[in-house]
Motif scaffolding. Structure first.
Motif, short mmCIF file in Angstrom:
data_model
loop_
_atom_site.label_atom_id
_atom_site.label_comp_id
_atom_site.label_asym_id
_atom_site.label_seq_id
_atom_site.Cartn_x
_atom_site.Cartn_y
_atom_site.Cartn_z
N SER A 5 0.83 -1.20 0.00
CA SER A 5 0.00 0.00 0.00
C SER A 5 0.87 1.26 0.00
CB SER A 5 -0.93 0.01 1.22
OG SER A 5 -1.82 -1.08 1.18
N ARG A 6 1.93 1.24 0.79
CA ARG A 6 2.82 2.40 0.86
C ARG A 6 3.52 2.63 -0.47
NH1 ARG A 6 7.97 2.51 1.32
NH2 ARG A 6 8.12 0.34 2.04
N VAL A 7 4.05 1.56 -1.06
CA VAL A 7 4.77 1.68 -2.33
C VAL A 7 3.83 2.16 -3.44
CG1 VAL A 7 5.95 0.36 -4.13
CG2 VAL A 7 6.56 0.02 -1.73
N GLN A 13 1.80 9.07 -6.23
CA GLN A 13 2.14 10.46 -5.95
C GLN A 13 3.22 10.96 -6.91
OE1 GLN A 13 0.45 12.36 -3.87
NE2 GLN A 13 1.70 14.12 -4.50
N ARG A 14 4.17 10.10 -7.23
CA ARG A 14 5.24 10.49 -8.16
C ARG A 14 4.72 10.63 -9.58
NH1 ARG A 14 8.39 6.92 -4.92
NH2 ARG A 14 7.85 5.17 -6.28
N VAL A 19 -4.25 12.95 -9.07
CA VAL A 19 -5.35 11.97 -8.92
C VAL A 19 -5.31 11.36 -7.52
CG1 VAL A 19 -6.40 9.85 -9.78
CG2 VAL A 19 -5.30 11.44 -11.38
N GLU A 20 -6.46 11.34 -6.87
CA GLU A 20 -6.59 10.68 -5.57
C GLU A 20 -7.46 9.45 -5.74
OE1 GLU A 20 -8.13 11.60 -1.01
OE2 GLU A 20 -7.82 13.25 -2.42
N LEU A 65 6.80 0.23 -9.65
CA LEU A 65 6.59 -0.66 -8.51
C LEU A 65 7.63 -1.77 -8.42
CD1 LEU A 65 2.70 -1.00 -8.75
CD2 LEU A 65 3.95 0.15 -6.92
N LYS A 66 8.00 -2.33 -9.58
CA LYS A 66 8.91 -3.48 -9.55
C LYS A 66 10.31 -3.09 -9.11
CE LYS A 66 10.01 -3.43 -14.51
NZ LYS A 66 9.83 -4.19 -15.77
#
Length: 415
Positions: A5-7, A13-14, A19-20, A65-66
């Motif tokens: 979830s954090r990643v 955000q980056r 967009v939220e 992500l990876k």
């Protein structure tokens, strides 16, 4: 907040700071674990907000992500899918039962489960399957949340908090279905009490019946879905029609009614509901099987698994769920499919309760039971237990079996 979830939040955000995304875009266990382990709809939500290409956005997010989480990343129809999830990540994503259902019966608003039982323009087996799926969701909700409001049209929903109360309503709906065989309704009014509810609602219906509902009711579905309060479940009602078998006789109203008349007592009704809401292949759907003690009965299979585990691995059954989970993820997962189902069953149960994903829950629970029975029957495993050769691997297997059963125990006990 879990690592995934954090990643994901940091990546969004980056890449897409304007967009939220909603909480529903977080990584969740996949309903079909053969296609992946956890997935996220974040890219789809971003694409909807920016009117962009979900596939391109998902690939962009995956490229980021990876670099932070190892594993096999993939994009499927805009979903971000992760397989070969590292053990430490699985440990965080595997929510325990008490974490998912901590409120129990203390919830301020009970969710509503409503079955819009079609008329005879829908085949009787499809109507019974709708009734069983609705009842199955109610049984899970009663077991894990303490109660819900359950109704089968034309009766308004009422609060139920026991298995017997769910069975009574389902039995009445089934009887009404046979009693009104041949009925063709001219109006399709859902009780106003149901339409005005503000608590979460899951509605079960068939395609043909839904198409004939009033504009008012259809608009209510749209409004509640947009408000995040309502979910419409329409399982395939043609799933049996393409099989080359004498199903017309097997699934006729007369034959089905004979089976239902043989249902006496709570356990047989529970077994029938589990059976009719299960993932049993269409060509093998013989409702009479629900009356037999054999592995074609999902409830019976799960109950026997519970008994066998209690007999064979009783010492480890005294450990807490957290201790069991630590044992499972402390080593490489040798039988990954078995352990994944054990780890993720509670989370999938929560989706069945909250989103009506009953058939998916049944599929995973049945697959877990089949794999678990195979492990218990394996000669080398039985020999290890008999000789007391409790290696780390054997203890991991024991912990996985116990954890899987404990995660869904309220659904299979007499309760």
């Amino acid at each position: 907040m879990s690592t995934l979830s954090r990643v994901l939040s940091e990546s969004l955000q980056r890449r897409y700071p304007s967009v939220e995304v909603t909480l529903g875009a977080r990584f969740l266990p996949m309903l079909d674990l053969s296609k992946g382990e956890v997935s996220s709809t974040a890219a789809i939500e971003v694409a909807r907000a920016l009117r962009g290409d979900a596939l391109a956005i998902a690939r962009d997010l995956v490229s980021d992500l990876k670099a932070h989480v190892p594993g096999a990343w993939n994009v499927v129809a805009g979903y971000i899918v992760l397989t070969e999830t590292p053990s430490n990540i699985l440990r965080e994503e595997a929510k325990l039962r008490h974490e998912l259902f901590e409120n129990g019966s203390g919830a301020t608003e009970a969710r509503t489960i409503m079955c819009l039982v079609p008329d005879s323009t829908t085949p009787v087996y499809a109507r019974l399957r709708l009734i069983a799926c609705s009842a199955m969701q109610a049984l899970l909700t009663v077991a894990f949340e303490g109660g819900c409001r359950l109704g089968f049209e034309p009766e308004p929903p009422r609060f139920v908090s026991t298995q017997d109360e769910v069975i009574d309503l389902a039995q009445d709906a089934v009887s009404r279905c046979f009693r009104n065989e041949g009925e063709s309704r001219l109006s399709y009014a859902v009780p106003k009490e149901f339409i005005s509810r503000e608590a979460p609602v899951v509605v079960w219906s068939s395609h043909h019946y839904h198409d004939r509902l009033s504009r008012e009711v259809k608009q209510w579905f749209v409004d509640t879905r947009n408000a995040g309060m309502g979910i419409l479940k329409i399982p395939s009602d043609g799933w049996l029609l393409s099989r080359e078998r004498a199903l017309s006789e097997l699934l006729s109203a007369a034959v089905l009614e004979k089976v239902v008349r043989r249902l006496s007592g709570r356990e047989l009704w529970l077994r029938w509901i589990h059976h009719m809401a299960s993932s049993i292949p269409s060509g093998d759907l013989d409702p009479a099987v629900a009356l037999y003690d054999e592995c074609a009965s999902p409830r019976w299979t799960l109950q026997v698994l519970h008994q066998r585990i209690g007999q064979l691995v009783a010492p480890i059954a005294t450990e807490s769920q957290a201790q069991l989970l630590d044992r499972v993820v402390s080593l490489p997962l040798r039988d990954r499919d078995l352990f994944l189902r054990a780890l993720l069953l509670p989370a999938l149960t929560a989706r069945a309760v909250r989103e009506g994903e009953v058939v998916a829950w049944s599929t995973v629970a049945e697959d877990f039971a089949a794999r678990a029975h195979a492990v218990l029957n394996a000669p080398h495993y039985r020999a290890a237990l008999r000789n007391g050769t409790l290696t780390d691997e054997v203890m991991q297997i024991n912990a996985g079996l116990v954890l899987g059963v404990v995660g869904i125990l309220p659904a299979i006990t007499e309760g």
